[in-house]
Design an enzyme around this catalytic site. Structure first.
Site, PDB file in Angstrom:
ATOM      1  N   PHE A 160       0.864  -1.186   0.000  1.00  0.00           N
ATOM      2  CA  PHE A 160       0.000   0.000   0.000  1.00  0.00           C
ATOM      3  C   PHE A 160       0.895   1.228   0.000  1.00  0.00           C
ATOM      4  CE2 PHE A 160      -2.208   3.610   1.737  1.00  0.00           C
ATOM      5  CZ  PHE A 160      -3.362   3.609   0.975  1.00  0.00           C
ATOM      6  N   ASP A 245       9.400   2.958   2.046  1.00  0.00           N
ATOM      7  CA  ASP A 245       8.186   3.708   2.383  1.00  0.00           C
ATOM      8  C   ASP A 245       7.944   3.544   3.881  1.00  0.00           C
ATOM      9  OD1 ASP A 245       5.688   4.721   2.881  1.00  0.00           O
ATOM     10  OD2 ASP A 245       4.748   3.882   1.090  1.00  0.00           O
ATOM     11  N   LYS A 274       2.572  11.051   7.161  1.00  0.00           N
ATOM     12  CA  LYS A 274       1.750  10.823   8.356  1.00  0.00           C
ATOM     13  C   LYS A 274       2.251  11.567   9.592  1.00  0.00           C
ATOM     14  CE  LYS A 274      -1.055   7.051   6.852  1.00  0.00           C
ATOM     15  NZ  LYS A 274      -0.716   6.074   5.847  1.00  0.00           N
TER      16      LYS A 274
HETATM   17  C1  LIG Z   1      -0.851   6.130   4.355  1.00  0.00           C
HETATM   18  C2  LIG Z   1       0.240   5.584   3.496  1.00  0.00           C
HETATM   19  C3  LIG Z   1       0.545   6.152   2.257  1.00  0.00           C
HETATM   20  C4  LIG Z   1      -0.289   7.263   1.649  1.00  0.00           C
HETATM   21  O1  LIG Z   1      -0.319   8.403   2.430  1.00  0.00           O
HETATM   22  P1  LIG Z   1      -1.450   9.530   2.161  1.00  0.00           P
HETATM   23  O2  LIG Z   1      -1.038  10.672   3.028  1.00  0.00           O
HETATM   24  O3  LIG Z   1      -2.766   8.923   2.577  1.00  0.00           O
HETATM   25  O4  LIG Z   1      -1.424   9.838   0.710  1.00  0.00           O
HETATM   26  C5  LIG Z   1       1.610   5.639   1.562  1.00  0.00           C
HETATM   27  N1  LIG Z   1       2.339   4.619   2.037  1.00  0.00           N
HETATM   28  C6  LIG Z   1       2.073   4.038   3.228  1.00  0.00           C
HETATM   29  C7  LIG Z   1       2.935   2.920   3.718  1.00  0.00           C
HETATM   30  C8  LIG Z   1       1.006   4.489   3.989  1.00  0.00           C
HETATM   31  O5  LIG Z   1       0.707   3.891   5.144  1.00  0.00           O
END
Ligand SMILES: *Cc1c(COP(=O)(O)O)cnc(C)c1O
Length: 419
Positions: A160, A245, A274
């Protein structure tokens, strides 16, 4: 609370003012005028502090989701609020056409936290992932010598990385992907945790491996021990960038500043978001050394709001809070308690538990109910949590939660699943 009434809606005469009404009434109104791209639990929050949220009827709930880790420092942390309030009165936006006085401190502090030369600030996580993809491709053409438009990037099963059309194009979640094509080419998916599959997928045109060190949205899926260092080794040997990520896993959640730290792995690029915005403003960034991020030239990438003064002021406060190690230690210590208590539920309504720091994926016995049903039962007991896939619940409490509140929250889960 003030909201303007849309010209399309008649004013709700049953309410004494806009935003008024019971939680149940407001929930119905909120759902009536939004696209149904979420399936929220029936609660309407009006106030929050630390790990506790209060709804419009005055009911209190323990927050065990923390905005999917965007609220690692809890709701309304005084240090972060002070930084935001202070900056609001001075300067909020310049665009990157001009330099502002919060920029240098933020980029230096974040670069130092990551041990990297350069920072490229954006706003949301998905934008940071898109930025990483662009930078990796540019690096591939300019530095690695990949022929034009031939670059490929390796991604993982169960990934994700956000919701843009490029990103959902390399997801294997049908809900995220189906109906939104055609998708951008240039991505190859291999099984998460499988080093041999990764090695086999790398070729001369591979520019990057994009990996979550722990898959949060996937259900707090932790790869086999040695996997991240194996990815690092393959990337180094084949001259491929390792893009981590850490948007959900990073910034204290797992007990270390970065989830990669658990294997002493340093990726070529950190992708952050985040918690970087302290739960106040969206702040994301990619962080890398000059030989990688230095490939960008003026005009090749940008963002109107990326790196704005308010974001930088809050982001600097977040970084400074992480440099003390206090929150990482809390995540480790509270995480050990969480683990111990969750282990007692295995075989009693829970079929499996995965934890790292103050972060847990809990597989509910299907005989007990779906993840959604368990979260609805938790809501009735004053606990807010969220299911991920079918029967898995993710717990990501704010790192400021007290040990007693955490214990109480797990007791509610125990009551629900052993009922
Ligand atoms: C939440 C998340 C994203 C996307 O972040 P947004 O601010 O919602 O666009 C990307 N990668 C990971 C691992 C995430 O948990």
């Amino acid at each position: 609370m003030t909201t303007s009434t849309s010209p399309l809606t008649k004013p709700d005469l049953s309410a004494s003012g806009t935003g008024a009404g019971t939680a149940a009434q407001q929930f119905v109104r909120a759902e009536a005028r939004t696209a149904h791209n979420y399936h929220p639990l029936p609660v309407v929050v009006a106030h929050a502090e630390g790990a506790w949220m209060t709804d419009v009827d005055g009911r209190r709930y323990l927050d065990l989701l923390a905005g999917y880790s965007a609220l690692n420092f809890g709701h309304g942390h005084p240090t972060l609020l002070a930084a935001a309030h202070d900056q609001l009165d001075k300067l909020t936006l310049t665009s990157r056409a001009f330099v502002h006085d919060q920029f240098a401190d933020f980029t230096a502090a974040l670069g130092d936290l990551c041990g990297k030369d350069l920072v490229l600030p954006m706003n949301t996580g998905a934008e940071a992932v898109e930025t990483a993809i662009k930078v990796a491709r540019k690096w591939g053409y300019d530095v690695k010598g990949v022929p034009a438009d031939q670059a490929n990037i390796i991604v993982m099963s169960g990934n994700f990385h956000g919701r843009t059309t490029t990103i959902v194009g390399f997801s294997d979640d049908p809900d995220a992907r189906d109906g939104f094509g055609p998708f951008a080419p240039g991505f190859r998916q291999v099984a998460y945790g499988d080093l041999a599959a990764l090695e086999a997928a790398v070729d001369d045109h591979t520019v990057a491996v994009l990996v979550e060190p722990i898959q949060g949205e996937g259900g707090v899926v932790i790869p086999p021990s040695g996997y991240l260092s194996g990815v690092r080794e393959i990337c180094t040997r084949t001259h491929v960038l390792m893009l981590a990520d850490e948007i959900q896993a990073g910034l204290g959640r797992t007990g270390r500043t970065f989830a990669c730290d658990h294997e002493d792995v340093v990726p070529d690029m950190y992708i952050l978001g985040k918690a970087l915005g302290g739960g106040i403003v969206p702040v994301s960034a990619v962080v890398a050394d000059r030989d990688v991020l230095g490939v960008l030239r003026p005009g090749q990438h940008g963002s109107t709001f990326g790196g704005n003064p308010l974001a930088c002021a809050v982001g600097s406060a977040v970084v400074s809070m992480l440099t003390t190690g206090e929150f990482q230690t809390r995540a480790t210590e509270l995480g050990a308690t969480l683990r111990e208590r969750l282990d007692r539920l295995v075989g009693r309504g829970v079929v499996g538990v995965r934890t790292r720091g103050l972060w847990a994926g809990i597989d509910i016995d299907p005989a007990v109910g779906s993840g959604r049903q368990v979260c609805e039962a938790l809501l009735a007991r004053g606990v807010l949590a969220k299911d991920t896939h079918g029967s898995t619940i993710r717990l990501a409490p704010p790192l400021v939660i007290s040990a007693a509140d955490l214990a109480w929250g797990v007791e509610q889960l125990e009551a629900v699943v052993t009922h």
